[in-house]
Structure formats: structure tokens, C-alpha cells
Motif scaffolding. Sequence first.
Motif, PDB file in Angstrom:
ATOM      1  N   GLU A  91      35.912   0.410  33.029  1.00  9.59           N
ATOM      2  CA  GLU A  91      35.389   0.207  34.390  1.00  9.59           C
ATOM      3  C   GLU A  91      34.019  -0.494  34.340  1.00  9.59           C
ATOM      4  OE1 GLU A  91      37.066   1.322  37.174  1.00  9.59           O
ATOM      5  OE2 GLU A  91      35.533   1.010  38.717  1.00  9.59           O
ATOM      6  N   ALA A  92      33.167  -0.045  33.412  1.00  8.37           N
ATOM      7  CA  ALA A  92      31.828  -0.646  33.312  1.00  8.37           C
ATOM      8  C   ALA A  92      31.915  -2.091  32.832  1.00  8.37           C
ATOM      9  CB  ALA A  92      30.951   0.186  32.378  1.00  8.37           C
ATOM     10  N   LEU A  93      32.795  -2.337  31.865  1.00 10.83           N
ATOM     11  CA  LEU A  93      32.940  -3.718  31.374  1.00 10.83           C
ATOM     12  C   LEU A  93      33.537  -4.621  32.454  1.00 10.83           C
ATOM     13  CD1 LEU A  93      34.190  -3.192  27.699  1.00 10.83           C
ATOM     14  CD2 LEU A  93      31.948  -4.051  28.428  1.00 10.83           C
ATOM     15  N   ALA A  94      34.463  -4.062  33.240  1.00 17.69           N
ATOM     16  CA  ALA A  94      35.055  -4.863  34.319  1.00 17.69           C
ATOM     17  C   ALA A  94      33.994  -5.211  35.362  1.00 17.69           C
ATOM     18  CB  ALA A  94      36.219  -4.111  34.962  1.00 17.69           C
ATOM     19  N   ALA A  95      33.147  -4.239  35.701  1.00 14.85           N
ATOM     20  CA  ALA A  95      32.083  -4.500  36.688  1.00 14.85           C
ATOM     21  C   ALA A  95      31.114  -5.548  36.135  1.00 14.85           C
ATOM     22  CB  ALA A  95      31.343  -3.204  37.019  1.00 14.85           C
ATOM     23  N   ALA A  96      30.727  -5.375  34.875  1.00 15.51           N
ATOM     24  CA  ALA A  96      29.791  -6.341  34.271  1.00 15.51           C
ATOM     25  C   ALA A  96      30.450  -7.708  34.132  1.00 15.51           C
ATOM     26  CB  ALA A  96      29.325  -5.829  32.910  1.00 15.51           C
ATOM     27  N   GLY A  97      31.761  -7.696  33.825  1.00 16.37           N
ATOM     28  CA  GLY A  97      32.485  -8.969  33.699  1.00 16.37           C
ATOM     29  C   GLY A  97      32.536  -9.710  35.025  1.00 16.37           C
ATOM     30  N   LYS A  98      32.678  -8.948  36.091  1.00 15.67           N
ATOM     31  CA  LYS A  98      32.691  -9.567  37.431  1.00 15.67           C
ATOM     32  C   LYS A  98      31.331 -10.205  37.715  1.00 15.67           C
ATOM     33  CE  LYS A  98      34.408  -9.097  41.894  1.00 15.67           C
ATOM     34  NZ  LYS A  98      35.518  -8.725  42.655  1.00 15.67           N
ATOM     35  N   ILE A  99      30.266  -9.479  37.394  1.00 16.11           N
ATOM     36  CA  ILE A  99      28.914 -10.030  37.590  1.00 16.11           C
ATOM     37  C   ILE A  99      28.740 -11.293  36.731  1.00 16.11           C
ATOM     38  CG2 ILE A  99      26.448  -9.590  37.239  1.00 16.11           C
ATOM     39  CD1 ILE A  99      27.113  -6.572  37.744  1.00 16.11           C
ATOM     40  N   ALA A 100      29.298 -11.251  35.514  1.00 15.92           N
ATOM     41  CA  ALA A 100      29.139 -12.384  34.589  1.00 15.92           C
ATOM     42  C   ALA A 100      29.829 -13.647  35.091  1.00 15.92           C
ATOM     43  CB  ALA A 100      29.673 -12.000  33.209  1.00 15.92           C
ATOM     44  N   GLN A 101      30.761 -13.484  36.042  1.00 19.19           N
ATOM     45  CA  GLN A 101      31.419 -14.677  36.613  1.00 19.19           C
ATOM     46  C   GLN A 101      30.522 -15.375  37.635  1.00 19.19           C
ATOM     47  OE1 GLN A 101      35.074 -13.294  38.362  1.00 19.19           O
ATOM     48  NE2 GLN A 101      35.915 -12.666  36.383  1.00 19.19           N
ATOM     49  N   MET A 102      29.508 -14.679  38.089  1.00 19.57           N
ATOM     50  CA  MET A 102      28.606 -15.269  39.091  1.00 19.57           C
ATOM     51  C   MET A 102      27.624 -16.208  38.391  1.00 19.57           C
ATOM     52  SD  MET A 102      29.850 -13.471  41.544  1.00 19.57           S
ATOM     53  CE  MET A 102      30.767 -11.927  41.724  1.00 19.57           C
ATOM     54  N   LEU A 129      13.667  -1.808  29.292  1.00 18.53           N
ATOM     55  CA  LEU A 129      14.929  -1.861  30.035  1.00 18.53           C
ATOM     56  C   LEU A 129      14.663  -2.076  31.528  1.00 18.53           C
ATOM     57  CD1 LEU A 129      18.000  -1.583  30.032  1.00 18.53           C
ATOM     58  CD2 LEU A 129      17.715   0.908  30.092  1.00 18.53           C
ATOM     59  N   ALA A 130      13.621  -1.434  32.043  1.00 17.62           N
ATOM     60  CA  ALA A 130      13.312  -1.572  33.474  1.00 17.62           C
ATOM     61  C   ALA A 130      12.884  -3.004  33.808  1.00 17.62           C
ATOM     62  CB  ALA A 130      12.224  -0.586  33.873  1.00 17.62           C
ATOM     63  N   SER A 131      12.281  -3.694  32.836  1.00 20.55           N
ATOM     64  CA  SER A 131      11.836  -5.067  33.118  1.00 20.55           C
ATOM     65  C   SER A 131      12.859  -6.120  32.671  1.00 20.55           C
ATOM     66  CB  SER A 131      10.480  -5.339  32.436  1.00 20.55           C
ATOM     67  OG  SER A 131      10.630  -5.278  31.030  1.00 20.55           O
ATOM     68  N   PHE A 132      14.000  -5.668  32.179  1.00 18.80           N
ATOM     69  CA  PHE A 132      15.062  -6.592  31.744  1.00 18.80           C
ATOM     70  C   PHE A 132      15.548  -7.376  32.961  1.00 18.80           C
ATOM     71  CE2 PHE A 132      19.564  -7.323  30.295  1.00 18.80           C
ATOM     72  CZ  PHE A 132      19.247  -8.065  29.166  1.00 18.80           C
ATOM     73  N   ARG A 133      15.614  -8.699  32.858  1.00 13.32           N
ATOM     74  CA  ARG A 133      15.848  -9.503  34.057  1.00 13.32           C
ATOM     75  C   ARG A 133      17.325  -9.719  34.373  1.00 13.32           C
ATOM     76  NH1 ARG A 133      13.028 -14.843  33.753  1.00 13.32           N
ATOM     77  NH2 ARG A 133      13.115 -14.853  36.030  1.00 13.32           N
ATOM     78  N   LYS A 134      18.182  -9.513  33.387  1.00 13.06           N
ATOM     79  CA  LYS A 134      19.618  -9.713  33.643  1.00 13.06           C
ATOM     80  C   LYS A 134      20.235  -8.397  34.136  1.00 13.06           C
ATOM     81  CE  LYS A 134      19.919 -13.335  30.176  1.00 13.06           C
ATOM     82  NZ  LYS A 134      20.450 -13.765  28.853  1.00 13.06           N
ATOM     83  N   PRO A 135      21.375  -8.471  34.835  1.00 14.12           N
ATOM     84  CA  PRO A 135      21.994  -7.246  35.341  1.00 14.12           C
ATOM     85  C   PRO A 135      22.364  -6.263  34.222  1.00 14.12           C
ATOM     86  CG  PRO A 135      22.883  -9.144  36.472  1.00 14.12           C
ATOM     87  CD  PRO A 135      22.046  -9.689  35.343  1.00 14.12           C
ATOM     88  N   SER A 136      22.142  -4.982  34.491  1.00 15.62           N
ATOM     89  CA  SER A 136      22.429  -3.951  33.488  1.00 15.62           C
ATOM     90  C   SER A 136      23.129  -2.773  34.172  1.00 15.62           C
ATOM     91  CB  SER A 136      21.138  -3.465  32.832  1.00 15.62           C
ATOM     92  OG  SER A 136      20.266  -2.921  33.802  1.00 15.62           O
ATOM     93  N   ILE A 137      24.117  -2.224  33.488  1.00 20.33           N
ATOM     94  CA  ILE A 137      24.872  -1.078  34.013  1.00 20.33           C
ATOM     95  C   ILE A 137      24.811   0.033  32.975  1.00 20.33           C
ATOM     96  CG2 ILE A 137      27.160  -0.244  34.726  1.00 20.33           C
ATOM     97  CD1 ILE A 137      27.891  -3.153  35.405  1.00 20.33           C
ATOM     98  N   ALA A 138      24.511   1.252  33.415  1.00 17.19           N
ATOM     99  CA  ALA A 138      24.608   2.406  32.513  1.00 17.19           C
ATOM    100  C   ALA A 138      25.989   3.017  32.686  1.00 17.19           C
ATOM    101  CB  ALA A 138      23.530   3.426  32.840  1.00 17.19           C
ATOM    102  N   ALA A 139      26.692   3.214  31.583  1.00 14.56           N
ATOM    103  CA  ALA A 139      27.995   3.885  31.603  1.00 14.56           C
ATOM    104  C   ALA A 139      27.786   5.253  30.963  1.00 14.56           C
ATOM    105  CB  ALA A 139      29.032   3.066  30.831  1.00 14.56           C
ATOM    106  N   VAL A 140      27.752   6.288  31.806  1.00 11.71           N
ATOM    107  CA  VAL A 140      27.303   7.610  31.351  1.00 11.71           C
ATOM    108  C   VAL A 140      28.452   8.599  31.246  1.00 11.71           C
ATOM    109  CG1 VAL A 140      25.851   9.597  31.932  1.00 11.71           C
ATOM    110  CG2 VAL A 140      24.989   7.278  32.337  1.00 11.71           C
ATOM    111  N   ALA A 141      28.630   9.139  30.050  1.00 12.48           N
ATOM    112  CA  ALA A 141      29.528  10.286  29.845  1.00 12.48           C
ATOM    113  C   ALA A 141      28.688  11.391  29.210  1.00 12.48           C
ATOM    114  CB  ALA A 141      30.682   9.904  28.927  1.00 12.48           C
ATOM    115  N   GLY A 142      29.036  12.640  29.484  1.00 11.44           N
ATOM    116  CA  GLY A 142      28.311  13.748  28.872  1.00 11.44           C
ATOM    117  C   GLY A 142      26.874  13.837  29.364  1.00 11.44           C
ATOM    118  N   TYR A 143      26.011  14.324  28.475  1.00 10.98           N
ATOM    119  CA  TYR A 143      24.628  14.612  28.885  1.00 10.98           C
ATOM    120  C   TYR A 143      23.779  13.344  29.070  1.00 10.98           C
ATOM    121  CZ  TYR A 143      25.671  19.392  27.384  1.00 10.98           C
ATOM    122  OH  TYR A 143      26.231  20.641  27.247  1.00 10.98           O
TER     123      TYR A 143
END
Length: 258
Positions: A189-200, A91-105
Motif C-alpha cells: 500500500e505504501a509503495l503504491a501510494a509513493a508510486g502514484k506520487i512518483a508519476q507526478m 527527515l523533516a527538512s527532506f524536500r521530496k515526498p515521504s511516507i512512513a509505513a508503520v507496523a508494530g511499535y
Amino acid sequence: MNYENLLLDMHGKVALITLNRPQALNALSPQLTAELSALLDALEADDGVAAVVLTGSEKAFAAGADIKAMKDWSYMEVYKSDFITASWERLASFRKPSIAAVAGYALGGGCELAMMCDFIIAADSAKFGQPEITIGTIPGAGGTQRLTRFIGKAKAMDMVLTGRLMDAQEAERCGLVSRLVPADKLIDEALAAAGKIAQMSAPIAMMAKESVNRAFETPLAEGIRFERRLFHATFATEDQKEGMAAFVEKRRPDFKDR
Ligand code: CAA
């Protein structure tokens, strides 16, 4: 490929990966991390994927490495298999943008996995921690290194030495998470942020990510030089021409990922 511990949903060019071992609070078993590594290989190779959102359940993003699986492993077993580095670091070497959407632990390896993403969006229910010391070990997937860079020595020492949990509000205050949202808005919110990045432009987003990540690995002058090289390289892309032409012509850019 079939994944026993992961769900994959495509939202346009955004891949939503859900860790799916609810009976163990998404504890990161060897099989789960191997599946995640294989899936990331596939998503990286797929031009139809521009960004990834990684999430868990309402109760747990992930409660850490699988303690039941690893408790009896010998030194030789963990050393020879290079436990952690082998599949987790994909995951750390994944070259495309990645967002963690964290709920709970997000504990132990769960917190470390979230920190391998480019940024973390947290639900108000999120709880972060590196409690490894309470079970007789230390963070092994970058916790002592990434957490310290993200939140500084005082907070990182406090977390790693006491094993205490940090709530979402504190995590936002100290810069571990970029946005804090109500739990029921987290995925949107996470999908919207990733969707915005995907427009670039995808290659330009990859260059931007690579350059920010360099800040963690180089002295400032080296980092600035690296950034300058990539900035110059953007001028060799069709998307830079398109982006700037679109601005001047007062229209939306039509990026072709070239
Ligand atoms: N590994 C394996 N199983 C786990 C687990 C883990 N990390 N975390 C939770 N589970 C399992 C529990 O054993 C339990 O299973 P059973 O019903 O079969 O007993 C199930 O998930 C539900 O967990 P709890 O009953 O404990 O749920 P809770 O709500 O009472 O507590 C919790 C939740 C505070 C997160 C607690 O589960 C917990 O403390 N988990 C361990 C956290 C931890 O120490 N993580 C660090 C692991 S080491 C590591 O990650 C090393 C590294 O750096 C890579």
C-alpha cells in the motif's frame, strides 16, 4: 556508502528505506540517525528518486531513541551536540515526498520520526506512543509539537502525560494516520501510494508538500499568500503546460520534471 542499520531498495523511482536494528526494536541510535541523515542527503540529490517510504519491522517501526546509549549523557553533552536536532530533523527538512509505513511499535522518537514524514500509513498492528515521561524525560524530537498539531491538545496531553499507547484504529480516528491497512498489505500500500506520487511532476510535488507544510507554521492569510505564490510559480514550469495540455487532449501527461 554502507549502512549498518538501514536497508535501501529501489522500486522504480521510489526509495524504500527499512530501519534495520531488530535486536533493539529499531531503537534510534546516534549511528542509525546519522546513517539516515546521510542517506536522505543522497536521495534528495538523486534525480532518479521521486519519493521515499520509511518503514521498520513487523514488530517495531522504532521503539524510540536509544535509551541504553543516552542514559548517562550529561546536560553539556546533549546541549553541545544539539542532540536530536542535529541528524534527526533531516527527515523533516527532506524536500521530496515521504511516507512512513508503520507496523508494530512507533514509540517516542519512533512516533516522532513517523510524524516527520508527509503522512503515515499504518498496519492494524501499529501502536503509537510518547512514553518518555515513564523514563523521566519528555519527547525531544517534536513529539509535544507535531503530535499536538496533528491530534489536538486533549489527545496529545493524554498521550504525553500518561505515556499510554494508542492503537492503529484510534490513531486513524484522530487523524494521526492517513490510512489503516492489514499488516500484510502495508508495504504494498505504501509503495503504491509513493508510486502514484512518483508519476507526478517531481518539482510540482515538492511545491505541494512545501505549501501544505506551511499551514503548520503561518497564520491562514500568510499561508494562503504563500500558496498563491507557489501556485503562480507552477505556471513557469513545462510540467504545468504538459499536464493541462494532456487533460485537454485526453491523454496521459508525460512529465519531464521541468
Ligand atoms: N532503546 C534501547 N533499547 C531498546 C529500546 C530503546 N528505546 N526499546 C527496546 N529496546 C531493546 C530492549 O532493551 C531489548 O534489548 P535486550 O534484549 O538487549 O534487553 C530489546 O530491544 C527488546 O525489547 P523488549 O524486551 O523490551 O521487548 P518487549 O516486546 O518486551 O517490549 C516495548 C517492547 C514495549 C517497545 C519496550 O521495549 C519499550 O518500552 N521500549 C522503550 C520505549 C520507550 O520508552 N521509548 C522512548 C525512548 S526516549 C525517546 O524516544 C526520546 C525522544 O523523544 C527522542
